[in-house]
Scaffold this active site. Sequence first.
Site, PDB file in Angstrom:
ATOM      1  N   SER A  98      77.541  59.839  11.872  1.00  0.00           N
ATOM      2  CA  SER A  98      78.075  58.771  11.031  1.00  0.00           C
ATOM      3  C   SER A  98      79.120  59.338  10.070  1.00  0.00           C
ATOM      4  O   SER A  98      80.051  60.004  10.514  1.00  0.00           O
ATOM      5  CB  SER A  98      76.907  58.103  10.300  1.00  0.00           C
ATOM      6  N   HIS A 152      72.615  52.473  15.711  1.00  0.00           N
ATOM      7  CA  HIS A 152      73.252  53.573  14.996  1.00  0.00           C
ATOM      8  C   HIS A 152      72.231  54.599  14.504  1.00  0.00           C
ATOM      9  O   HIS A 152      72.502  55.800  14.487  1.00  0.00           O
ATOM     10  CB  HIS A 152      74.045  53.001  13.815  1.00  0.00           C
ATOM     11  N   ASP A 153      71.050  54.137  14.113  1.00  0.00           N
ATOM     12  CA  ASP A 153      69.994  55.031  13.647  1.00  0.00           C
ATOM     13  C   ASP A 153      69.586  56.074  14.681  1.00  0.00           C
ATOM     14  O   ASP A 153      68.891  57.037  14.330  1.00  0.00           O
ATOM     15  CB  ASP A 153      68.749  54.225  13.260  1.00  0.00           C
ATOM     16  N   ASP A 191      74.676  51.481  19.680  1.00  0.00           N
ATOM     17  CA  ASP A 191      75.264  51.621  18.345  1.00  0.00           C
ATOM     18  C   ASP A 191      76.464  50.683  18.256  1.00  0.00           C
ATOM     19  O   ASP A 191      77.510  50.947  18.844  1.00  0.00           O
ATOM     20  CB  ASP A 191      75.695  53.078  18.141  1.00  0.00           C
TER      21      ASP A 191
END
Lengths: 373, 373
Positions: free
Chosen positions: B153, B350-351, B317
Amino acid sequence: MFGQRSKHIRYMTIADETDPFQTECGKTLREVVLAYETYGRLNEDMSNAILITHAFSGDSHVGTHPDEPELRGWWGDFVGPGRVFDTSKFFVICSNVLGGCMGSTGPTSINPDTGKPYNLSFPIITITDMVNAQKRLLDRLGVSSLVAVTGGSMGGMQALQWGVSYPDYVKAVIPIATTTRLSPQGIAFNEVARRAIVNDPKWNNGNYPLDDPPVKGLALARMIAHITYLSNESMHSKFGRERVNSDKYLYKFCTEFEVESYLDYQGHKFTKRFDANTFLYMTKAIDYFDLEKAYGSLYNAFKSVRAKFLIISFETDWLYPIYQGKEMVSALRQAEKEVTYAQIPSTLGHDAFLLEYKNMKGVISPFLEQFLE
Amino acid sequence: MFGQRSKHIRYMTIADETDPFQTECGKTLREVVLAYETYGRLNEDMSNAILITHAFSGDSHVGTHPDEPELRGWWGDFVGPGRVFDTSKFFVICSNVLGGCMGSTGPTSINPDTGKPYNLSFPIITITDMVNAQKRLLDRLGVSSLVAVTGGSMGGMQALQWGVSYPDYVKAVIPIATTTRLSPQGIAFNEVARRAIVNDPKWNNGNYPLDDPPVKGLALARMIAHITYLSNESMHSKFGRERVNSDKYLYKFCTEFEVESYLDYQGHKFTKRFDANTFLYMTKAIDYFDLEKAYGSLYNAFKSVRAKFLIISFETDWLYPIYQGKEMVSALRQAEKEVTYAQIPSTLGHDAFLLEYKNMKGVISPFLEQFLE
């Protein structure tokens, strides 16, 4: 009441002391008025009516009346002579939903028991309540059957509920960009938008004067919601990473990117035409809609429907994704119902249901033809 | 400073009166401290260092120190003896970014010119500023080259900038779940989250006491962000449409669905460990990162890099979508650089960059092997 109003708006009392309205949550409303507009003429055997149900922030003004060209309907391209909902053939009715803030009884209305606005004492309204209120309106208008019920988003939920609740009344159901139950991601977005409103001190537990509402919270709620109406693709093509004023970064906290400016504009514009408490009620109605929970399964929900279905989904709609359209189609087919499915390859995200006129006409017009006598 | 801190945290003054820090926006910081932690040992020829760069709300505590098992690192599975960043072989360094609130100089720090917290007088920090500050830290630690820089990220943005800014210093760059420039949708989410903070009256234009911060606004900002960290799929499997307390609807405005309860919990937890102004600064740094804008094109940005790249994207994501990973790969190949691409079929959104240890180890370990002597 919010925004500029058409002079064609009419008001119908659909519940009073002698015939109160029972909501699904168990509370009783002893006075209910629905605001509505009609387009075209009801024929003699009352067989040409189409009900259009509006989305979350919509109203009764679905079409543009010929004598009010400046007041464009939210589906102005869709309703009119020669258009897909052809008012030279059909009698089109659209009412502001029960619980709305565009003329129908809702949280901004005066509670006859107290003489003050309901605010949060208004009962939680469900999609079924909206549909039952519309049925009362149609009964009072002398409409004995519907050729079709159609709407997008929350309007599509009402269309679905119409087909399930009143199977003998509806010949066709056209749910657009909608679902039989919102995804947890959709609930999450509704919840953070509600939180934006209730975090605003001006919201004051729902007791704000209508001329001094929680505009900051409501604008933010709309900005959050608006992100979910656009697709990543449409944001790229509309805004990209362009800045408003300068090619150089400003290195301060301000509205700098085009996309920020657009959302800011949309948020503020919205506060001129919509009520904060009503935002809470509408999103809750959307969250609660769940045909599977209400009827045990989608098969059970659909097994008694008699209408023919045309289901429309849009490929880049990530709020009401196409897999949800396909789930409806599967369940209807399992229940041996007649269903047509159109998956429209739009880049416009959820907003496509307001914009993709040509593609939608291409599937809706042939579908409706079978009901013309 | 926020949250419980490891006793292994160290502080390095990387700028002072004699050697001030020039930020990209043109302002000068005459005192900068970075908080950092190290894992493993630097070997004699100083050739085994790996820099891990943290995401938006991360800190220097990337790994779990053996004598503090209760203080789990944010990549606890990834850093340690025998793990993918194997501390029996590598010397791992992680620092809180410049502008952060976990021990490094940032908006919560005291401005030496005024004796008061910077708050919004702190300069806007860019990813390049973060990287330049880290370079000073490494110089002071005596690290003369890096085997690899990696992060997810916002950490991935730093890794990319490292490869571009210091081509002779870095052998390998592993950007994970990241992009060379955030999408307009991503900017939109950052903007509504910032708006949630600045709408909170307690924010007070950035001048709040650290013991009485704008918790409502900060919690809402985190809730908004958190939605973007999960995928629609993972929300379905984690929460579905389950309710917290009752199978029946409660027909009132309260935390009712599991997904609402989860976000509420995450939002409040976050306010215990993170600062509201820092949220504004970190999101702005992310919005501003744009290698194409900074260097004219991605080709230009990448043409001087010498590191080998391993780029990792995750299929669900939607905040840093896989097409962005592929864009980096194309540009690096166009610039004739060595690049490996791994598209991991995770459902975790995304995690995933914090969770998909086994899948990531499967691609990172073989990639790193080539740098072991």
